[in-house]
Design an enzyme around this catalytic site. Sequence first.
Site, mmCIF file in Angstrom:
data_model
loop_
_atom_site.group_PDB
_atom_site.id
_atom_site.type_symbol
_atom_site.label_atom_id
_atom_site.label_comp_id
_atom_site.label_asym_id
_atom_site.label_seq_id
_atom_site.Cartn_x
_atom_site.Cartn_y
_atom_site.Cartn_z
ATOM 1 N N GLY A 141 2.402 2.153 10.881
ATOM 2 C CA GLY A 141 3.079 3.334 10.768
ATOM 3 C C GLY A 141 4.141 3.286 12.154
ATOM 4 O O GLY A 141 4.669 4.415 12.224
ATOM 5 N N GLU A 146 -6.485 4.671 7.671
ATOM 6 C CA GLU A 146 -6.472 6.140 7.474
ATOM 7 C C GLU A 146 -7.705 6.670 6.882
ATOM 8 O O GLU A 146 -7.835 7.914 7.048
ATOM 9 C CB GLU A 146 -5.188 6.164 6.620
ATOM 10 C CG GLU A 146 -3.859 5.898 7.463
ATOM 11 C CD GLU A 146 -2.651 5.216 6.819
ATOM 12 O OE1 GLU A 146 -2.551 5.376 5.493
ATOM 13 O OE2 GLU A 146 -1.606 4.803 7.352
ATOM 14 N N SER A 182 3.251 -2.450 9.988
ATOM 15 C CA SER A 182 4.873 -2.576 10.371
ATOM 16 C C SER A 182 5.381 -4.030 10.005
ATOM 17 O O SER A 182 6.562 -4.469 10.892
ATOM 18 C CB SER A 182 4.967 -2.368 11.700
ATOM 19 O OG SER A 182 4.712 -0.984 11.999
ATOM 20 N N HIS A 192 -9.386 1.127 4.725
ATOM 21 C CA HIS A 192 -8.247 1.363 5.294
ATOM 22 C C HIS A 192 -8.209 2.294 6.517
ATOM 23 O O HIS A 192 -9.033 3.159 6.679
ATOM 24 C CB HIS A 192 -7.065 1.888 4.624
ATOM 25 C CG HIS A 192 -5.682 1.858 4.913
ATOM 26 N ND1 HIS A 192 -5.232 3.018 5.994
ATOM 27 C CD2 HIS A 192 -4.527 0.862 4.848
ATOM 28 C CE1 HIS A 192 -3.848 2.243 6.328
ATOM 29 N NE2 HIS A 192 -3.721 1.351 5.897
ATOM 30 N N GLU A 243 -5.603 -5.301 9.986
ATOM 31 C CA GLU A 243 -4.650 -4.277 10.062
ATOM 32 C C GLU A 243 -4.743 -3.644 11.733
ATOM 33 O O GLU A 243 -5.395 -2.884 11.830
ATOM 34 C CB GLU A 243 -4.459 -3.047 9.139
ATOM 35 C CG GLU A 243 -4.095 -3.810 7.916
ATOM 36 C CD GLU A 243 -3.469 -2.787 7.131
ATOM 37 O OE1 GLU A 243 -2.477 -2.833 6.672
ATOM 38 O OE2 GLU A 243 -4.138 -1.720 6.684
ATOM 39 N N GLY A 279 2.865 -1.221 4.226
ATOM 40 C CA GLY A 279 2.879 0.212 3.705
ATOM 41 C C GLY A 279 4.386 0.636 3.819
ATOM 42 O O GLY A 279 5.085 0.370 2.727
ATOM 43 N N GLY A 280 5.160 0.905 4.852
ATOM 44 C CA GLY A 280 6.586 1.616 4.482
ATOM 45 C C GLY A 280 7.508 0.761 3.904
ATOM 46 O O GLY A 280 8.035 1.197 3.004
ATOM 47 N N ASN A 326 0.694 -1.139 0.060
ATOM 48 C CA ASN A 326 0.017 -0.040 0.005
ATOM 49 C C ASN A 326 0.842 1.306 -0.094
ATOM 50 O O ASN A 326 1.568 1.691 1.138
ATOM 51 C CB ASN A 326 -1.115 0.166 1.211
ATOM 52 C CG ASN A 326 -1.718 1.189 1.269
ATOM 53 O OD1 ASN A 326 -1.933 1.962 0.426
ATOM 54 N ND2 ASN A 326 -2.448 1.401 2.519
ATOM 55 N N TRP A 327 1.128 1.819 -1.181
ATOM 56 C CA TRP A 327 1.796 2.968 -1.252
ATOM 57 C C TRP A 327 1.491 4.220 -0.683
ATOM 58 O O TRP A 327 2.126 5.261 -0.388
ATOM 59 C CB TRP A 327 2.130 3.310 -2.600
ATOM 60 C CG TRP A 327 3.105 2.078 -3.413
ATOM 61 C CD1 TRP A 327 3.777 1.310 -2.893
ATOM 62 C CD2 TRP A 327 3.427 2.338 -4.841
ATOM 63 N NE1 TRP A 327 4.718 0.844 -3.777
ATOM 64 C CE2 TRP A 327 4.321 1.209 -5.000
ATOM 65 C CE3 TRP A 327 2.988 2.934 -6.060
ATOM 66 C CZ2 TRP A 327 4.882 0.615 -6.382
ATOM 67 C CZ3 TRP A 327 3.264 2.434 -7.209
ATOM 68 C CH2 TRP A 327 4.299 1.441 -7.368
ATOM 69 N N LYS A 328 0.243 4.375 -0.267
ATOM 70 C CA LYS A 328 -0.334 5.274 0.413
ATOM 71 C C LYS A 328 -0.250 6.784 -0.260
ATOM 72 O O LYS A 328 0.222 6.427 -1.702
ATOM 73 C CB LYS A 328 0.154 5.490 1.871
ATOM 74 C CG LYS A 328 -0.117 4.153 2.536
ATOM 75 C CD LYS A 328 -0.020 4.456 4.139
ATOM 76 C CE LYS A 328 0.015 2.963 4.782
ATOM 77 N NZ LYS A 328 -0.034 2.878 6.255
HETATM 78 P P1 13P Z 1 2.966 0.082 7.585
HETATM 79 O O1 13P Z 1 3.460 -0.828 6.789
HETATM 80 O O2 13P Z 1 3.778 1.464 7.255
HETATM 81 O O3 13P Z 1 2.968 0.117 8.982
HETATM 82 O O4 13P Z 1 1.564 0.317 7.109
HETATM 83 C C1 13P Z 1 0.844 -0.704 6.975
HETATM 84 C C2 13P Z 1 -0.531 -0.279 6.386
HETATM 85 O O5 13P Z 1 -1.385 0.538 6.733
HETATM 86 C C3 13P Z 1 -0.679 -1.249 5.132
HETATM 87 O O6 13P Z 1 -2.039 -0.786 4.796
#
Ligand code: 13P
Length: 255
Positions: A177, A101, A217, A99, A171, A238-239, A13-15
């Site tokens: 994050g 967020e 994470s 998600h 999640e 994500g990251g 997930n590149w966000k």
């Molecule tokens: P991180 O891997 O950066 O914690 O993000 C997870 C995420 O929100 C994937 O959708």
Amino acid sequence: MNPANRRTVIAGNWKMNFTPDEATAFINEIKPMVAGKDNCDIIFCAPYVTIDAAMKAAAGSNIKIGAENVHYEEKGAFTGEVSAKMLKAIGVEYVIIGHSERRQYFGETDTTVNLRTKAALANGMKVILCLGEVKEQRLAGITNEVVAMQTKLDLADVDAEALKNVIIAYEPVWAIGTGLTATPEQAEETCGEIRKVLADMYGADVAETVTIQYGGSMNDANAAELLAKPNVDGGLIGGASLVASKFTAIVDAAQ
Ligand code: 13P
């Protein structure tokens, strides 16, 4: 590792990261690194404006490109939104919905998550449905209740046939994050709980076929032990999905 009756899916997930040029460079870098690694599906979900470039770069490879959200109406006065019809028109197959967020910062509720999920499925797309508890809920010992409620509300009126196109991403919000990861035992327990709820809703046979990812994470250092758990069928990352070597290591952990 999950049984053979469900597919392992490693998704990034590149966000709000990567311009079209950056996405092209990233896909070109990672393409040879994951080539031939076919024991899992590999997906990157990209910002709308980056999807086209990423798809062109990924063409002919084992990498699929998805979107990070979709609106539930086909068209109309919904400033800033994109419909499933529009995504389909450019060949997008996968979409993240719900998600945390989106829920935290943009007011999405289980009702809108359910509407978006049904719209995406009705348009033949595959949905990565995100859910999970916040820190206070875990500390209060109500994680199972929270994920059960989200699963039931988010999948309301989604029948067993449509469910074949749903991946669930568990999640825990406190792990996203933050560098805090659920322990493999916590991930296994909650993914297993979600599967039990699916069994109540659709029957055990159907529940056994649903891919349930862990996200929060996940990285090159912890992926192997998380993915070793029987109810953890992949990761939503994500990251670490922004760094080719880290994401490839997660794909390797799933092989
Ligand atoms: P991180 O891997 O950066 O914690 O993000 C997870 C995420 O929100 C994937 O959708």
